[in-house]
Write an enzyme that holds these catalytic residues in place. Structure first.
Site, short mmCIF file in Angstrom:
data_model
loop_
_atom_site.label_atom_id
_atom_site.label_comp_id
_atom_site.label_asym_id
_atom_site.label_seq_id
_atom_site.Cartn_x
_atom_site.Cartn_y
_atom_site.Cartn_z
N CYS A 247 -4.74 2.68 -3.46
CA CYS A 247 -3.46 3.18 -2.93
C CYS A 247 -2.34 2.17 -3.17
CB CYS A 247 -3.57 3.50 -1.44
SG CYS A 247 -4.68 4.85 -1.09
N LYS B 23 -10.28 -0.24 10.63
CA LYS B 23 -10.51 -1.41 9.79
C LYS B 23 -10.87 -2.63 10.64
CE LYS B 23 -7.08 -0.05 6.29
NZ LYS B 23 -7.86 0.70 5.31
N ASP C 241 3.34 -4.60 7.86
CA ASP C 241 2.14 -3.78 7.67
C ASP C 241 0.93 -4.68 7.90
OD1 ASP C 241 -0.04 -2.36 6.87
OD2 ASP C 241 0.68 -1.91 4.85
N HIS D 155 0.87 -1.18 0.00
CA HIS D 155 0.00 0.00 0.00
C HIS D 155 0.91 1.23 0.00
CE1 HIS D 155 -2.83 2.93 1.77
NE2 HIS D 155 -3.81 2.09 1.51
N GLN E 137 -4.32 -4.85 7.02
CA GLN E 137 -5.36 -5.75 6.51
C GLN E 137 -5.42 -7.07 7.26
OE1 GLN E 137 -7.67 -5.00 4.32
NE2 GLN E 137 -6.83 -2.98 3.85
#
Lengths: 461, 182
Positions: A419, A277, A251, A175, A254
């Site tokens: 993104c 999220k 990261d 991302h 998600q």
């Protein structure tokens, strides 16, 4: 469940659970607290066993927004990878905090200020336990979002530890939030950026991993792609990185909302993720970092709240994690995030994983069955090492047009580059139409998606 | 609720499926200007050949949604061969149509207080099928371009519709300023 309960009753915070419960129960006990404290083994509580199906109707009823109609139709929300919705329990916890407890943290010597302080620090511990942090009270830094968490690492750790010519390894799947900060740092410091590429099965090509990590100072990778759903073998990448002496940033924007997360199993040194999220409020994100790394890092933002002493010619920063939290932090948001974590933990993250895996398999089958070869899913086939994110290409209908037509059916998906423009170029598209799944989605949502895609096909046919 | 048919009129779908003036021109004498919508990745490339004070030829390339690409195609047919002054007039009229609320304030001060259109684009139906009383824009002058007026009801898509036009403005601005220097 059990381990979250223990976090809020940890030694050092003896009043923990009671003050939070006390804060929320005047609101008539949220549905979540009702579920966990009154009904014990309800459909939510204790369901975290492989094979147990989620009671989606029950879960959906906890989310006020999902009762909304759009264009006269039931809202079908398939955009949780961009931002999830939040259950009543989270909203009530935040309301209750503002209605009964709010005062600035780290300053007051009066009852409600002390309560606010305790709730904020308890939230930190709850977050830490959720991701298996060895030292939750000291290793969890609250940021604005995952993007700020990555920027914190780039600015603070990066500028203190990298010098011209040093190499960073990242992937083509990142991302922009885990790419642009490194582009900026590379330009400023004269760093070399090396990329793991994607192969034709939408997975990372690891054949060059050992060569790429050789001599690198930092290796960073998404734990799950926000475009493809791909779940890279993060632990293997981290192991190779560590063998080469590199520090590893994950990261988790998600992955943390959808999968069991344990920083030890991942093998990362830093983990960034966002609250909004994972059923929590906007305006707060998390950086987890290994305690020794955080301790050695200089502050990021500076100002009030992050100092131990200030003189007219200098300052001494606070300890970790306070030194990274300049200014009044997002207190209510931290409390909301902790409540979201309790909600997810009551469902059980293993059950969340199984639910989404089952639903992803259903979606692959249902979409192929209804739309045939006209529909392509840009992501790994099957459900092994892939999450519930489905990037769709339907005939040659532009994703924006698809999303527009789907909106008329009340179906919310995201159209665009998500993104991840380098990944879009690699895929040879300018945009995709992305549907993403969460705990409040079920087969009927997937069916609505398939039907609405069919309508788009007729309109543009 | 705005209807999808307001957005996807037949003329728009036709220009999307069979774009006019698609392709490239030799640079020079033509100018090539790229326009991007950073939010969605839509891309329009305008090739504009200015001869004296006339837009002698125009070609469009790029990729994007039906609205951005059909708007570019419709634009090319509307401005090709026109004197630059008239090109600018068409652009002005089109952009007025894309910002009905602002235009209403500018040109019909007495309507300025009614901002049903502006609030979210979801309430007003009055501009649907040529309600000229509400329209500050001479739709007849726009010809086929008037088919794009439904876009105003979908505010997020206005940027798609104006992408080619902003790119054309840049192209003829550049052409005029460089001819001024010579």
């Amino acid at each position: 469940m059990a381990h979250v309960k223990s976090t809020i009753q940890e030694p050092g915070q003896p009043q923990g659970a009671s003050s939070l419960q006390g804060a929320s129960s005047p609101q008539g006990a949220s549905s979540l607290q009702g579920a966990s404290s009154l009904q014990g083994a309800s459909s939510l509580q204790g369901a975290d066993a492989p094979g147990r199906r989620l009671d989606v109707d029950r879960i959906r009823s906890d989310f006020p927004l999902l009762a909304r109609q759009v264009h006269g139709r039931r809202l079908v929300y398939l955009d949780s990878a961009a931002s999830s919705q939040r259950p009543r329990a989270v909203l009530q916890a935040m309301d209750a905090y503002y209605e009964t407890t709010h005062a600035n943290v780290h300053r007051g010597v009066y009852a409600i200020a002390e309560e606010a302080d305790r709730l904020y620090e308890q939230a930190r511990v709850t977050v830490g336990h959720f991701i298996g942090a060895p030292h939750p009270a000291r290793e969890v830094v609250f940021t604005k979002n995952a993007t700020e968490a990555v920027n914190l690492v780039a600015f603070s750790w990066g500028r203190a530890n990298l010098k011209p010519g040093d190499a960073i390894v990242l992937t083509e799947m990142e991302h922009h939030s885990n790419l642009v900060p490194w582009l900026v740092l590379a330009a400023d410091l004269g760093l070399e950026l090396r990329y793991l590429r994607m192969d034709d099965s939408y997975r990372l090509d690891l054949s060059s991993l050992d060569r790429l990590v050789e001599g690198a100072k930092l290796v960073t990778c998404t734990v799950m792609s926000n475009v493809l759903g791909t779940i890279p073998p993060f632990a293997s990448i981290a192991e190779a990185a560590h063998s080469a002496g590199a520090v590893v940033l994950a990261d988790g924007a998600q992955s943390v909302p959808h999968h069991v997360t344990d920083v030890g199993s991942l093998g990362c040194d830093f983990l960034a993720f966002s609250s909004h999220k994972m059923l929590g409020p906007t305006g707060i994100g998390v950086l987890w970092g290994r305690e020794d790394l955080l301790d050695a890092m200089p502050p990021f933002m500076t100002g009030g709240g992050m100092i131990r002493d200030v003189k007219l010619d200098g300052f001494v920063p606070d300890e970790t994690p306070g030194k990274f939290e300049a200014g009044t932090p997002p207190i209510a948001e931290a409390i909301g995030l902790a409540e979201a974590i309790r909600y997810l933990t009551d469902i059980g993250m293993t059950s969340v994983e199984h639910h989404e895996s089952h639903l992803t398999a259903y979606a692959e089958e249902a979409l192929a069955g209804t739309l045939g070869a006209d529909l392509r899913i840009l992501g790994p086939a099957g459900t092994v090492a892939r999450g519930g994110v489905l990037s769709l290409a339907y005939r040659d209908i532009h994703p924006h047009d698809l999303a527009q037509v789907l909106d008329e059916s009340g179906v919310c998906i995201r159209a665009g580059h998500h993104c991840a423009k380098p990944l879009m170029r690699r895929l040879g598209v300018s945009a995709t139409a992305r549907a993403s799944l969460y705990v409040y989605n079920d087969e009927s949502d997937v069916d609505a998606l398939a039907e609405a895609l069919g309508k788009a096909g007729s309109l543009f046919g | 609720m705005p209807a999808l048919e307001d957005l996807y009129r037949e003329i728009i779908l036709d220009h999307y499926r069979s774009p006019r003036n698609r392709g490239e021109l030799a640079v020079p004498p033509a100018r090539r200007v790229e326009g991007f919508n950073p939010l969605c990745g839509d891309e329009v490339v305008v090739y504009a050949e200015v001869d004296g004070d006339k837009l002698a030829d125009i070609r469009i390339s790029g990729q994007g949604c039906s609205i951005s690409q059909s708007s570019a195609s419709l634009m090319s047919t509307a401005v090709k061969g026109l004197p630059l002054g008239e090109v600018r007039e068409v652009i002005r009229t089109f952009k007025s149509m894309m910002s009905l609320h602002e235009a209403a304030i500018d040109e019909h001060g007495d309507h300025g207080g009614e901002d049903g259109e502006h609030a979210s684009g979801t309430s007003g139906d009055s501009s649907g099928e040529g309600g000229p009383g509400e329209e500050p824009v001479d739709l007849e002058k726009l010809g086929e371009l008037a088919a794009l007026q439904g876009v105003v009801k979908f505010p997020v898509r206005i940027k798609c519709a104006t992408l080619a036009w902003n790119t054309l403005v840049q192209a003829i601005d550049e052409a005029e300023s460089s001819s001024g220097e010579e």
